[in-house]
Design a protein around this motif. Structure first.
Motif, PDB file in Angstrom:
ATOM      1  N   VAL A 115       0.815  -1.214   0.000  1.00 45.19           N
ATOM      2  CA  VAL A 115       0.000   0.000   0.000  1.00 45.19           C
ATOM      3  C   VAL A 115       0.851   1.268   0.000  1.00 45.19           C
ATOM      4  O   VAL A 115       0.365   2.337  -0.346  1.00 45.19           O
ATOM      5  CB  VAL A 115      -0.977   0.051   1.198  1.00 45.19           C
ATOM      6  CG1 VAL A 115      -1.953  -1.085   1.122  1.00 45.19           C
ATOM      7  CG2 VAL A 115      -0.258   0.059   2.513  1.00 45.19           C
ATOM      8  N   SER A 116       2.126   1.163   0.383  1.00 45.87           N
ATOM      9  CA  SER A 116       2.885   2.398   0.553  1.00 45.87           C
ATOM     10  C   SER A 116       3.231   3.016  -0.803  1.00 45.87           C
ATOM     11  O   SER A 116       3.484   2.319  -1.786  1.00 45.87           O
ATOM     12  CB  SER A 116       4.152   2.141   1.369  1.00 45.87           C
ATOM     13  OG  SER A 116       5.039   1.372   0.630  1.00 45.87           O
ATOM     14  N   GLY A 117       3.237   4.360  -0.815  1.00 47.25           N
ATOM     15  CA  GLY A 117       3.558   5.098  -2.034  1.00 47.25           C
ATOM     16  C   GLY A 117       2.433   5.127  -3.051  1.00 47.25           C
ATOM     17  O   GLY A 117       2.635   5.530  -4.181  1.00 47.25           O
ATOM     18  N   LYS A 118       1.243   4.724  -2.626  1.00 46.24           N
ATOM     19  CA  LYS A 118       0.131   4.707  -3.584  1.00 46.24           C
ATOM     20  C   LYS A 118      -0.933   5.714  -3.181  1.00 46.24           C
ATOM     21  O   LYS A 118      -1.097   6.007  -2.003  1.00 46.24           O
ATOM     22  CB  LYS A 118      -0.500   3.318  -3.620  1.00 46.24           C
ATOM     23  CG  LYS A 118       0.175   2.360  -4.551  1.00 46.24           C
ATOM     24  CD  LYS A 118      -0.730   1.152  -4.706  1.00 46.24           C
ATOM     25  CE  LYS A 118       0.002   0.007  -5.350  1.00 46.24           C
ATOM     26  NZ  LYS A 118      -0.694  -1.250  -5.126  1.00 46.24           N
ATOM     27  N   ILE A 157      -0.302   7.328   0.652  1.00 47.49           N
ATOM     28  CA  ILE A 157       0.129   6.669   1.884  1.00 47.49           C
ATOM     29  C   ILE A 157       1.624   6.374   1.769  1.00 47.49           C
ATOM     30  O   ILE A 157       2.084   5.908   0.722  1.00 47.49           O
ATOM     31  CB  ILE A 157      -0.626   5.325   2.059  1.00 47.49           C
ATOM     32  CG1 ILE A 157      -2.122   5.547   2.096  1.00 47.49           C
ATOM     33  CG2 ILE A 157      -0.144   4.579   3.278  1.00 47.49           C
ATOM     34  CD1 ILE A 157      -2.640   6.075   3.373  1.00 47.49           C
ATOM     35  N   GLN A 158       2.356   6.642   2.828  1.00 47.88           N
ATOM     36  CA  GLN A 158       3.782   6.339   2.798  1.00 47.88           C
ATOM     37  C   GLN A 158       4.124   5.311   3.861  1.00 47.88           C
ATOM     38  O   GLN A 158       3.374   5.125   4.809  1.00 47.88           O
ATOM     39  CB  GLN A 158       4.591   7.622   3.064  1.00 47.88           C
ATOM     40  CG  GLN A 158       4.499   8.604   1.918  1.00 47.88           C
ATOM     41  CD  GLN A 158       5.163   9.909   2.256  1.00 47.88           C
ATOM     42  OE1 GLN A 158       5.783  10.044   3.304  1.00 47.88           O
ATOM     43  NE2 GLN A 158       5.034  10.862   1.377  1.00 47.88           N
ATOM     44  N   ALA A 159       5.282   4.700   3.673  1.00 45.92           N
ATOM     45  CA  ALA A 159       5.730   3.735   4.669  1.00 45.92           C
ATOM     46  C   ALA A 159       5.938   4.452   6.002  1.00 45.92           C
ATOM     47  O   ALA A 159       6.291   5.631   6.026  1.00 45.92           O
ATOM     48  CB  ALA A 159       7.027   3.091   4.213  1.00 45.92           C
ATOM     49  N   ASN A 160       5.703   3.744   7.070  1.00 50.04           N
ATOM     50  CA  ASN A 160       5.807   4.258   8.435  1.00 50.04           C
ATOM     51  C   ASN A 160       4.715   5.252   8.815  1.00 50.04           C
ATOM     52  O   ASN A 160       4.735   5.784   9.920  1.00 50.04           O
ATOM     53  CB  ASN A 160       7.168   4.898   8.711  1.00 50.04           C
ATOM     54  CG  ASN A 160       8.242   3.830   8.704  1.00 50.04           C
ATOM     55  OD1 ASN A 160       7.991   2.692   9.081  1.00 50.04           O
ATOM     56  ND2 ASN A 160       9.424   4.205   8.255  1.00 50.04           N
ATOM     57  N   ASP A 161       3.775   5.503   7.939  1.00 51.53           N
ATOM     58  CA  ASP A 161       2.608   6.300   8.330  1.00 51.53           C
ATOM     59  C   ASP A 161       1.797   5.496   9.329  1.00 51.53           C
ATOM     60  O   ASP A 161       1.748   4.268   9.257  1.00 51.53           O
ATOM     61  CB  ASP A 161       1.701   6.557   7.111  1.00 51.53           C
ATOM     62  CG  ASP A 161       2.190   7.722   6.287  1.00 51.53           C
ATOM     63  OD1 ASP A 161       3.167   8.359   6.723  1.00 51.53           O
ATOM     64  OD2 ASP A 161       1.595   7.973   5.224  1.00 51.53           O
TER      65      ASP A 161
END
Lengths: 454, 481
Positions: free
Chosen positions: A391-394, A425-429
């Protein structure tokens, strides 16, 4: 995942049914055959008759390959001993324990760091006090939960006749003044949960769950014409374990509090420990006493005796005499659906609170906390997006979340925001997801990263 | 009761059963026999019916199935399965009447093994495979198999499992019913494959080995030969089949424990100990009794052991005509029909566990006459048996004997002779296969009147689902809202 639950009481039963619903392996241990029969007839779990504190019973339950053991019997001692042996037999298993006696809290760290290495101690009474405090923060709401260390709140509001949202399509709501900071996560209409779409129209009597950043909360609630006047005067009825803890908490917040307790010796004890709280000896259903103590001026009446029928009657009586709102302690889960119909504003149940707290810890993957909402039809999960997650970066609208799940809040370092379809959404959010019960296993799958290659 | 749920699940089961008809179809294509058309037609009818029910009564969430619905699904599901498995026989013109086809198929799925085929070797090999295969499906249970492989039945499965695998003391190997069902089927399929291999070492063709393995493991007893196992006249094959009949008659959770590395699991379980000792003792008595018939101890032992194991495990293969034996041996075999195999096995009958509980109960009653103040508990495997279980066992035995008596009177009323009526009903309700008289090991059920066949179909279903699940359909209260 395998979970061993010791104790088939209300807490054990409800946790078992929730976990088994998500297709996990559950083993329930109890000494009472009738309690076990009730569990095994209603849910797909294995039951074992025996004492949870017995090592051979634990072995029989397959504790060696269990991920989590929950000791939730009514006896603190049995719970601790069960964890002790669970720790010897299977040190890797995560242990959650229900402990009631406040004495044990003094040694909380010792219990966690040394044998039996308890992961989390749950005190139902303290959980109930926390639940009451959340309700008090927004007296006009039906349900309150907070996330991201209190920076994002989930509020359930019953739409009254004067609400500005009535008759609006969901897609038109952002155009209402001051509505930009909130998002409607779910609507409960006639006891049924609906995940709303843009075309849906809100009606009177709907229970609407909104998500809102805490800093805009007052503004949003004012716009929605929800009662936000702070609670200044409280009357507690019942001075038992929950009552006395609640009184102490209220004292700290400098809220004017009166506590009514029937038992003179309990009153003596309360008076010894409490300084500013007025302790009254009497019956909570005594109309004259309530009148004398100006119940009509109270912002909130909280009934916490051990007898739920008395709690219901006292709450209704106080409400009739003019108290602004009430919170009622009810233990029997089967009474919950009646509550709204008879005019009780909020219910609190130490057991339900314990169930919710335990569920937060059972979630797999990077899920930080979870709360279940009305009727247990849905859950709100708070989770950290893993590094190599799909899901990250999308953009949100491009992510294939299952239907029935909605991202309702994002926390990125110090920033919090309510996302729209084009948010990325980014990683570590830390993301907050609203999900109906059926899709929770899928969400857990998305958020758990597959790392094991060796 | 919600009919919608019940019919939807019956639809799912029918679709599933229809899909399994691919197996005889493949066999038919390989052997080039003329049954492909009738199998395809049957599969099409089954699928159409199943899909109609499934889509007609589609349910959105199957989160809860009440015990009553569970029973209804299992009972109606089995009747539907019996009906649809009969179609290939009927369309394949194996039988002239549908009654015969239905009798044969119910005898198959209930693992009885009573046949109305007069010339088995004249039937096409694909239809014989289907006959063996439905027996194999019915042995561990259609519902249990669907639970294991169809995710659809996940949540409400427990109620159905209880109705299909009734056992005095319920046994769950894994916390989730689906995993339990999966293990049972894996063990079942694994032992079946082992038997195929062993039989092929005895110079049996793959086709025959497959068929016999498919009917040994469910303790069914259909053979592809007119003479049953006697056809091969081989000590090796008989020994292998005896061994596997015994395995099939033992509680499958013990097999699982053994595979987990507990080699003494069989001996530690008191029911299994009882079962094995019982077989040994009865074999010994029958051997001595029939010694004069064969005039050779070896031969007497060979035939006695095979027949005793075949009857006690409720399989029903024949290696010798026991009607030529002295009447004491015949009487013993007849009584063995009632005892049956272990609980949790694929065998039928009253089940050893119930017999044990019953005798322990009787003993306890006697003791309490001598010591009126004694406090004692019935125990199995050193565990106390709760009084609920004891009373359900007593109720079961009472119903079993009562229904047996009633049915044999009814069969006799249709003009069947005494020995035949008595043994045919005992054999059907115990899911064994051959009886005595005109339904003996060398004859079959074809000569019975049509009404009698329907009566026996009913008895076979009663026996396979352990009475309650089927008899409850006759209780008016069950159908009330």
């Amino acid at each position: 995942m395998k979970v061993v639950i010791i104790g088939a009481g209300e807490v054990g039963f409800h946790i078992a049914s929730r976990i088994a619903y998500e297709r996990k392996e559950v083993v329930v241990i109890d000494t009472n055959e009738d309690a076990l029969r009730r569990v095994s007839e209603a849910i797909d779990v294995q039951v074992i008759k025996g004492s949870g504190s017995s090592p051979s019973v634990l072995k029989q339950a397959g504790i060696e390959d269990a991920n989590i053991v929950l000791a939730v019997t009514d006896s603190d001692q049995i719970n601790i001993v069960a964890c002790l042996f669970a720790d010897y037999i299977s040190p890797k298993t995560m242990k959650l324990v229900r402990l009631r006696d406040p004495d044990f809290n003094l040694y909380k760290e010792a219990l966690q760091n040394f044998s039996p290495h308890i992961h989390t101690i749950i005190n139902p009474d303290i959980e109930a006090v926390h639940a009451i405090e959340r309700f008090m923060s927004v007296p006009g709401a039906v349900d309150v939960g907070d996330f991201a260390d209190g920076r994002i709140q989930l509020i359930g509001i019953r739409l009254a006749a004067e609400s500005p949202l009535l008759g609006l399509r969901l897609m038109d709501i952002p155009r209402v003044q001051n509505a930009g900071h909130m998002l409607i996560a779910a609507v409960i209409r006639k006891e049924k949960l609906i995940i709303p779409r843009g075309q849906d129209v809100l009606a009177k009597g709907d229970l609407v769950y909104i998500v809102c950043e805490t800093r805009y909360l007052t503004q949003t609630l004012d716009m929605l014409k929800v009662d936000t006047a702070p609670v200044r005067r409280v009357m507690l009825i019942g001075g038992g374990r929950v009552g006395s803890k609640m009184a102490a908490a209220l004292e700290q917040k400098s809220i004017k509090t009166k506590i009514i307790e029937k038992n003179p010796s309990v009153c003596q004890k309360l008076a010894e420990t409490l300084n500013k709280v007025m302790v009254l000896q009497g019956d909570g259903t005594d109309q004259n006493l309530l009148m004398e103590e100006n119940v009509q001026d109270m912002d909130m009446v909280i009934t916490l005796t051990g007898d739920e029928e008395i709690n219901i009657l006292s709450s209704l009586l106080a409400k009739r005499m003019g108290a602004r709102s009430n919170i009622t302690r009810i233990s029997k889960f089967s009474y919950f659906p009646l509550v709204e119909a008879i005019g009780i504003d909020h219910i609190v149940s130490p057991r339900l609170s314990a169930v919710n707290t335990i569920l937060q810890h059972i979630r797999e993957g990077n899920v930080l906390s979870a709360i279940s909402i009305k009727g247990e039809q849905a859950e709100v999960l708070e989770a950290i997006v893993p590094q190599d997650s799909e899901v990250s970066g999308k953009m949100l609208q491009k992510i294939s979340f299952p239907t029935g799940a909605l991202v309702v809040g994002v926390v990125r370092q110090d920033e919090t925001f309510i996302p729209t379809g084009s948010s990325i959404i980014q990683a570590n959010d830390r993301i907050i997801i609203f999900a109906v019960r059926e899709v929770i296993p899928k969400i857990e799958k998305i958020l758990t990263v597959q790392l094991n290659y060796y | 009761m919600r009919w919608r749920y019940t019919l939807c699940f019956v639809g799912i089961l029918s679709v599933f059963l229809g899909l399994t008809m691919i197996i005889p179809l493949i066999c038919s294509l390989i052997t080039q026999d003329d049954s492909a058309r009738s199998i395809l037609l049957s599969a099409a009818i089954t699928e159409t019916f199943g899909l109609l029910l499934f889509f007609g009564f589609r349910i959105r969430n199957n989160d809860y199935i009440s015990p009553r619905e569970g029973i209804a699904i299992v009972a109606l599901g089995w009747i539907a399965a019996g009906f649809f498995s009969a179609l290939p026989f009927y369309f394949g013109h194996v039988f002239e009447t549908f009654t015969d086809a239905f009798f044969e198929s119910v005898s198959g799925i209930t693992t009885t093994g009573a046949s109305v085929m007069t010339n088995i070797e004249g039937v096409s090999s694909s239809l014989l495979l289907w006959r063996s295969f439905i027996q194999w499906l019915g042995g561990m249970g259609i519902i249990v198999l669907s639970l294991a492989i169809l995710p659809l039945l996940g949540v409400g499965g427990m109620q159905m499992y209880k109705a299909e695998v009734p056992s005095p003391i319920p046994d769950k190997l894994k916390p989730r019913i689906r995993d339990t069902a999966m293990i049972l089927w894996k063990v079942y399929a694994g032992i079946t494959i082992a038997e195929i291999v062993f039989l092929m070492f005895g110079d049996m063709s793959f086709y025959d080995a497959l068929n016999h393995a498919l009917t040994t493991m469910p303790t069914g007893g259909f053979s592809t030969k007119n003479l049953s196992v006697a056809h091969y006249d081989s000590v090796y094959i008989e020994t292998v089949i005896i061994a596997f009949m015994m395995l099939a008659g033992i509680n499958f959770s013990l097999h699982y424990q053994m595979l987990l590395g507990k080699p003494l699991a069989f001996w530690e379980d008191s029911e299994c100990r009882f079962f094995i000792s019982f077989v040994l003792i009865v074999t010994l008595i029958v051997t001595i009794n029939i010694y004069p018939v064969y005039d050779s101890f070896g031969k007497a032992l060979r035939y006695a052991s095979f027949q005793v194991v075949s009857i006690v495990t409720t399989t029903g293969y024949g290696s010798a005509d026991y009607e030529l034996w002295p009447s004491m041996s015949q009487m013993i075999l007849l009584l063995c029909m009632f005892i049956g195999a272990s609980a949790g096995s694929t065998g039928g009958g009253m089940k050893c566990m119930r017999i044990m509980i019953y005798f322990k109960y009787c003993y306890k009653e006697l003791i309490s006459l001598i010591h009126p103040r004694a406090v004692s508990h019935i125990k199995l495997n050193a565990q106390p048996v709760s009084s609920d279980v004891v009373s359900s066992v007593l109720g079961f035995l009472g119903l079993f004997v009562g229904l047996f008596a009633l049915s044999s009177v009814m069969l006799a009323a249709m003009g069947v002779d005494l020995v035949t009526a008595f043994s045919a009903v005992a054999s059907a309700i115990g899911n064994i296969g051959p009886g005595l008289g005109t339904v003996g090991p060398t004859e079959n059920y074809a000569s019975l009147p049509a009404m009698g066949k329907w009566l026996l179909v009913w008895c076979m279903l009663l026996g396979r689902l352990e009475i309650y699940t089927i008899i409850i359909l006759l209780v008016p209260e069950f159908w009330r809202k």
